[in-house]
Write a protein that holds these residues in place. Structure first.
Motif, PDB file in Angstrom:
ATOM      1  N   SER A 115      43.500 -43.401 -12.185  1.00 28.50           N
ATOM      2  CA  SER A 115      41.930 -44.029 -11.088  1.00 28.50           C
ATOM      3  C   SER A 115      41.089 -44.982 -11.253  1.00 28.50           C
ATOM      4  CB  SER A 115      41.604 -42.579 -10.176  1.00 28.50           C
ATOM      5  OG  SER A 115      40.548 -42.104 -11.175  1.00 28.50           O
ATOM      6  N   GLU A 116      40.614 -45.490 -10.361  1.00 22.85           N
ATOM      7  CA  GLU A 116      39.575 -46.473 -10.403  1.00 22.85           C
ATOM      8  C   GLU A 116      38.314 -45.901 -11.258  1.00 22.85           C
ATOM      9  OE1 GLU A 116      39.519 -49.559 -10.524  1.00 22.85           O
ATOM     10  OE2 GLU A 116      41.482 -49.524 -10.298  1.00 22.85           O
ATOM     11  N   GLY A 117      37.812 -44.792 -11.103  1.00 24.51           N
ATOM     12  CA  GLY A 117      37.115 -43.877 -11.727  1.00 24.51           C
ATOM     13  C   GLY A 117      36.864 -43.841 -12.967  1.00 24.51           C
ATOM     14  N   ILE A 118      38.470 -43.051 -13.029  1.00 24.92           N
ATOM     15  CA  ILE A 118      38.475 -42.612 -15.033  1.00 24.92           C
ATOM     16  C   ILE A 118      38.361 -43.957 -15.687  1.00 24.92           C
ATOM     17  CG2 ILE A 118      40.419 -42.398 -15.951  1.00 24.92           C
ATOM     18  CD1 ILE A 118      41.369 -39.855 -14.353  1.00 24.92           C
ATOM     19  N   LEU A 119      39.020 -45.378 -14.832  1.00 25.76           N
ATOM     20  CA  LEU A 119      39.137 -46.481 -16.155  1.00 25.76           C
ATOM     21  C   LEU A 119      37.255 -47.137 -15.687  1.00 25.76           C
ATOM     22  CD1 LEU A 119      42.259 -48.255 -13.467  1.00 25.76           C
ATOM     23  CD2 LEU A 119      42.290 -46.830 -16.421  1.00 25.76           C
ATOM     24  N   LYS A 120      36.839 -46.411 -15.015  1.00 24.77           N
ATOM     25  CA  LYS A 120      35.178 -47.276 -15.393  1.00 24.77           C
ATOM     26  C   LYS A 120      34.361 -46.283 -16.545  1.00 24.77           C
ATOM     27  CE  LYS A 120      32.979 -48.386 -11.676  1.00 24.77           C
ATOM     28  NZ  LYS A 120      32.118 -48.421 -10.285  1.00 24.77           N
ATOM     29  N   MET A 121      34.648 -45.295 -16.335  1.00 23.85           N
ATOM     30  CA  MET A 121      34.112 -44.363 -17.051  1.00 23.85           C
ATOM     31  C   MET A 121      34.291 -44.527 -18.429  1.00 23.85           C
ATOM     32  SD  MET A 121      34.950 -40.151 -15.579  1.00 23.85           S
ATOM     33  CE  MET A 121      35.782 -40.639 -14.484  1.00 23.85           C
ATOM     34  N   ILE A 122      35.742 -45.709 -19.057  1.00 19.37           N
ATOM     35  CA  ILE A 122      36.367 -45.347 -20.199  1.00 19.37           C
ATOM     36  C   ILE A 122      35.859 -46.867 -20.514  1.00 19.37           C
ATOM     37  CG2 ILE A 122      38.427 -46.032 -21.448  1.00 19.37           C
ATOM     38  CD1 ILE A 122      39.815 -44.013 -19.605  1.00 19.37           C
ATOM     39  N   ALA A 123      35.634 -47.851 -19.322  1.00 14.08           N
ATOM     40  CA  ALA A 123      35.310 -48.997 -19.894  1.00 14.08           C
ATOM     41  C   ALA A 123      33.346 -48.918 -19.947  1.00 14.08           C
ATOM     42  CB  ALA A 123      35.569 -50.398 -18.402  1.00 14.08           C
ATOM     43  N   GLN A 124      33.465 -47.967 -19.303  1.00 13.47           N
ATOM     44  CA  GLN A 124      31.572 -48.048 -19.252  1.00 13.47           C
ATOM     45  C   GLN A 124      31.167 -46.814 -20.690  1.00 13.47           C
ATOM     46  OE1 GLN A 124      29.593 -47.037 -15.390  1.00 13.47           O
ATOM     47  NE2 GLN A 124      30.181 -49.598 -15.251  1.00 13.47           N
ATOM     48  N   HIS A 125      31.952 -46.523 -21.732  1.00 15.42           N
ATOM     49  CA  HIS A 125      30.916 -44.752 -22.206  1.00 15.42           C
ATOM     50  C   HIS A 125      30.653 -45.029 -23.565  1.00 15.42           C
ATOM     51  CE1 HIS A 125      35.195 -45.586 -25.129  1.00 15.42           C
ATOM     52  NE2 HIS A 125      34.353 -44.792 -25.671  1.00 15.42           N
ATOM     53  N   HIS A 126      30.651 -46.565 -23.869  1.00 12.74           N
ATOM     54  CA  HIS A 126      29.363 -47.095 -24.608  1.00 12.74           C
ATOM     55  C   HIS A 126      28.772 -47.899 -24.553  1.00 12.74           C
ATOM     56  CE1 HIS A 126      30.695 -45.587 -28.720  1.00 12.74           C
ATOM     57  NE2 HIS A 126      32.108 -45.434 -28.200  1.00 12.74           N
ATOM     58  N   GLU A 127      28.133 -48.009 -22.949  1.00 12.16           N
ATOM     59  CA  GLU A 127      27.594 -48.772 -22.603  1.00 12.16           C
ATOM     60  C   GLU A 127      26.138 -47.372 -22.676  1.00 12.16           C
ATOM     61  OE1 GLU A 127      26.765 -51.983 -21.509  1.00 12.16           O
ATOM     62  OE2 GLU A 127      28.977 -51.949 -21.201  1.00 12.16           O
ATOM     63  N   ASN A 128      24.400 -48.352 -23.147  1.00  9.91           N
ATOM     64  CA  ASN A 128      23.747 -47.155 -22.458  1.00  9.91           C
ATOM     65  C   ASN A 128      22.243 -47.740 -21.577  1.00  9.91           C
ATOM     66  OD1 ASN A 128      24.355 -46.538 -24.824  1.00  9.91           O
ATOM     67  ND2 ASN A 128      23.028 -48.380 -26.495  1.00  9.91           N
ATOM     68  N   PHE A 129      21.736 -46.695 -21.688  1.00  8.76           N
ATOM     69  CA  PHE A 129      20.746 -47.224 -20.278  1.00  8.76           C
ATOM     70  C   PHE A 129      20.207 -48.014 -20.635  1.00  8.76           C
ATOM     71  CE2 PHE A 129      17.747 -45.521 -17.236  1.00  8.76           C
ATOM     72  CZ  PHE A 129      18.501 -44.640 -16.293  1.00  8.76           C
ATOM     73  N   ASN A 130      19.373 -47.860 -21.797  1.00 12.23           N
ATOM     74  CA  ASN A 130      19.244 -49.437 -22.219  1.00 12.23           C
ATOM     75  C   ASN A 130      19.138 -49.925 -22.030  1.00 12.23           C
ATOM     76  OD1 ASN A 130      19.911 -49.525 -24.139  1.00 12.23           O
ATOM     77  ND2 ASN A 130      17.642 -48.795 -25.253  1.00 12.23           N
ATOM     78  N   GLY A 131      20.391 -51.743 -21.421  1.00 12.38           N
ATOM     79  CA  GLY A 131      21.000 -52.490 -21.570  1.00 12.38           C
ATOM     80  C   GLY A 131      21.568 -52.888 -23.439  1.00 12.38           C
ATOM     81  N   THR A 132      21.336 -51.925 -23.770  1.00 11.64           N
ATOM     82  CA  THR A 132      21.866 -52.020 -25.438  1.00 11.64           C
ATOM     83  C   THR A 132      23.632 -51.186 -25.697  1.00 11.64           C
ATOM     84  OG1 THR A 132      21.114 -50.486 -26.298  1.00 11.64           O
ATOM     85  CG2 THR A 132      19.530 -52.382 -26.319  1.00 11.64           C
ATOM     86  N   GLY A 133      24.042 -51.033 -25.016  1.00 16.21           N
ATOM     87  CA  GLY A 133      24.917 -50.930 -25.156  1.00 16.21           C
ATOM     88  C   GLY A 133      26.345 -51.936 -25.393  1.00 16.21           C
ATOM     89  N   TYR A 134      28.108 -51.836 -25.828  1.00 12.84           N
ATOM     90  CA  TYR A 134      29.033 -52.644 -25.151  1.00 12.84           C
ATOM     91  C   TYR A 134      29.601 -52.270 -24.417  1.00 12.84           C
ATOM     92  CZ  TYR A 134      30.529 -49.742 -29.450  1.00 12.84           C
ATOM     93  OH  TYR A 134      31.057 -48.534 -30.050  1.00 12.84           O
ATOM     94  N   PRO A 135      31.098 -52.576 -23.814  1.00 15.77           N
ATOM     95  CA  PRO A 135      31.514 -53.742 -24.088  1.00 15.77           C
ATOM     96  C   PRO A 135      30.165 -55.372 -23.418  1.00 15.77           C
ATOM     97  CG  PRO A 135      32.617 -53.207 -22.518  1.00 15.77           C
ATOM     98  CD  PRO A 135      32.457 -52.246 -22.775  1.00 15.77           C
ATOM     99  N   LYS A 136      29.547 -54.182 -21.863  1.00 17.62           N
ATOM    100  CA  LYS A 136      29.037 -55.992 -21.286  1.00 17.62           C
ATOM    101  C   LYS A 136      27.438 -55.661 -20.842  1.00 17.62           C
ATOM    102  CE  LYS A 136      32.945 -55.947 -17.614  1.00 17.62           C
ATOM    103  NZ  LYS A 136      33.410 -56.977 -18.560  1.00 17.62           N
ATOM    104  N   GLY A 137      26.661 -54.906 -21.485  1.00 21.09           N
ATOM    105  CA  GLY A 137      25.193 -54.336 -22.456  1.00 21.09           C
ATOM    106  C   GLY A 137      25.200 -54.204 -20.767  1.00 21.09           C
TER     107      GLY A 137
END
Length: 209
Positions: A115-137
């Motif tokens: 599902s799109e939800g699962i793909l989004k979780m995988i894509a965002q699992h290293h994003e940080n709430f303060n914007g310092t994560g990756y891959p998109k910040g």
């Protein structure tokens, strides 16, 4: 096969026991997974438990994302993968961070239907709430609640498993650590403080005598 594993996680650790005994379930999962589950399996279990306990997302989807979130690490050279972040060069860290996109590419190449939800979780699992994560910040609410929950499950597993050079946290110690970080300087917060607060309240209620 992946979804069957997810259903088994839900059935074994969540659906078959008292809905209020979250702390006991976490301890059960930790004991069982110490012998039979990898990091991905433990993250899948914790993420699905947190999902059901907080009413965020679908537990089966959190479990699936947990099982697949680090799929891309298979493409990262072992000498980079096994280094702590503080010991990696800038180039090595850049290569390591690429594992998120690599994992999504593996999913696409193998034509895995998720599902799109699962793909989004995988894509965002290293994003940080303060914007310092990756891959998109991504910053704050631009990160899905489900992805933030998966990120918390990932960190919870890191804290509660044996790691070289530091003590292993108990589940409650891990939650206290997350709460303290959430209460610190907002500019340094990796996790949504409101989400951490809700997760902590779940533990406080379920671990009470």
């Amino acid at each position: 096969a992946i979804m069957a594993d997810c259903q088994n996680i839900i059935k074994t650790y969540i659906s078959t026991s008292d809905q209020g005994s979250w702390y006991k379930k976490i301890l059960q999962a930790m004991d069982d997974s110490a012998n039979s589950y990898t990091h991905a399996g433990r993250v899948a279990t914790y993420a699905s438990m947190f999902s059901l306990g907080l009413g965020i997302g679908k537990p089966e989807e959190l479990a699936a994302a947990g099982l697949l979130h680090d799929l891309g690490l298979s493409t990262v050279p072992e000498k980079i993968r096994d280094k702590p972040e503080s010991a990696r060069s800038k180039e090595e860290q850049t290569r390591y961070e690429k594992h998120v996109d690599d994992g999504l590419e593996i999913i696409r190449t193998r034509k895995m239907i998720l599902s799109e939800g699962i793909l989004k979780m995988i894509a965002q699992h290293h994003e940080n709430f303060n914007g310092t994560g990756y891959p998109k910040g991504l910053l704050g609410e631009r990160i899905s609640k489900e992805a933030q929950l998966l990120r918390l499950a990932d960190e919870f597993d890191y804290l509660t498993t044996i790691q070289p050079g530091r003590k292993r946290f108990s589940p409650l110690e891990a939650i206290v650590d997350l709460k303290q970080r959430a209460a610190a300087d907002p500019a340094k917060q990796h996790f949504d403080p409101e989400l951490v607060k809700k997760l902590a309240s779940l533990f406080e209620i379920s671990s009470a005598p």
